[in-house]
Design an enzyme around this catalytic site. Sequence first.
Site, PDB file in Angstrom:
ATOM      1  N   TYR A   1       0.809  -1.219   0.000  1.00 61.31           N
ATOM      2  CA  TYR A   1       0.000   0.000   0.000  1.00 61.31           C
ATOM      3  C   TYR A   1       0.841   1.267   0.000  1.00 61.31           C
ATOM      4  CZ  TYR A   1      -3.628  -3.270   1.457  1.00 61.31           C
ATOM      5  OH  TYR A   1      -4.500  -4.328   1.521  1.00 61.31           O
TER       6      TYR A   1
ATOM      7  N   HIS B   1      -4.602   5.997  -1.353  1.00 61.42           N
ATOM      8  CA  HIS B   1      -5.191   5.919  -0.014  1.00 61.42           C
ATOM      9  C   HIS B   1      -4.158   6.231   1.067  1.00 61.42           C
ATOM     10  CE1 HIS B   1      -9.066   5.173   1.596  1.00 61.42           C
ATOM     11  NE2 HIS B   1      -8.923   3.925   1.994  1.00 61.42           N
TER      12      HIS B   1
ATOM     13  N   ASN C   1      -9.771   1.378   8.070  1.00 62.74           N
ATOM     14  CA  ASN C   1     -11.111   1.301   8.654  1.00 62.74           C
ATOM     15  C   ASN C   1     -11.122   1.285  10.180  1.00 62.74           C
ATOM     16  OD1 ASN C   1     -11.660   1.033   5.971  1.00 62.74           O
ATOM     17  ND2 ASN C   1     -12.599  -0.975   6.110  1.00 62.74           N
TER      18      ASN C   1
END
Length: 187
Positions: free
Chosen positions: A14, A19, A66
Site C-alpha cells: 500500500y 489511499h 477502517n
Amino acid sequence: MWLIVGLGNPGGEYKLTRHNIGFMAVDFLMEGLGNPPIKNQFKAEIAQAKIKDHPVIFCKPQTYMNLSGESVQPLMGFYKIPLERLIVIHDEIDQPFAQMKIQKNRGHGGHNGIKSISGLMGSMDYTRLRLGVGRPANPNIPVPDYVLGKFTKEEFAQMPDFLNKAGDAVESIILDGIQKASTKFNT
C-alpha cells in the site's frame, strides 16, 4: 500539544497508493523536522517533534484505514490532547489531484478512516486536511480499486510540491488557526 494523524494502510503493497497520501504527508513533515525517532505505541507509529516551538505528535495508525480510531482515541486520551488540537490528513477523491481543503466539523464523506475516528471520538469537531487524489478517469474502475492504486508518473512528478504545500498548511493551522489557513490553502 498537537496530534497530527496521517491516514493510510500499513504494509509495502500500500506504500505509494492514493489511499496512503496521509502517511506520505506525515513522512514528508517528519523528514523536514529531521526525522524524529519513531516508536510503536497505541497500534501506531508515533514520533514527537516541534513545529516552530509547538510540540506535536505525528501518528500513522497501523490498524488499516477502517480502524484508525483505535489508534487515535487512546493516543489522545493518554496525552490529554483536546479535539481542537487534532489534525487528520487523508485522501479525498472529491478533490482533484494536488488540490486540498482544510475543514472542521464536516461529515465523513464515505471515508472509512474518518468514520472510525469520528465514531470512537464521538465527534467530528476536529480539523481535517483533505488531500485531493481525484476520481478515476474511467467510470468503470471501482473507487476502492482506484484509491488502492498507485499514483501515475505525472502525479508522482507533482508530489514533492503537493506534499510541501500540505506541510505548509499544517504549519499554518497550528500557527495561524484554521480560518486563516483555510483562506490561504483551500483550492
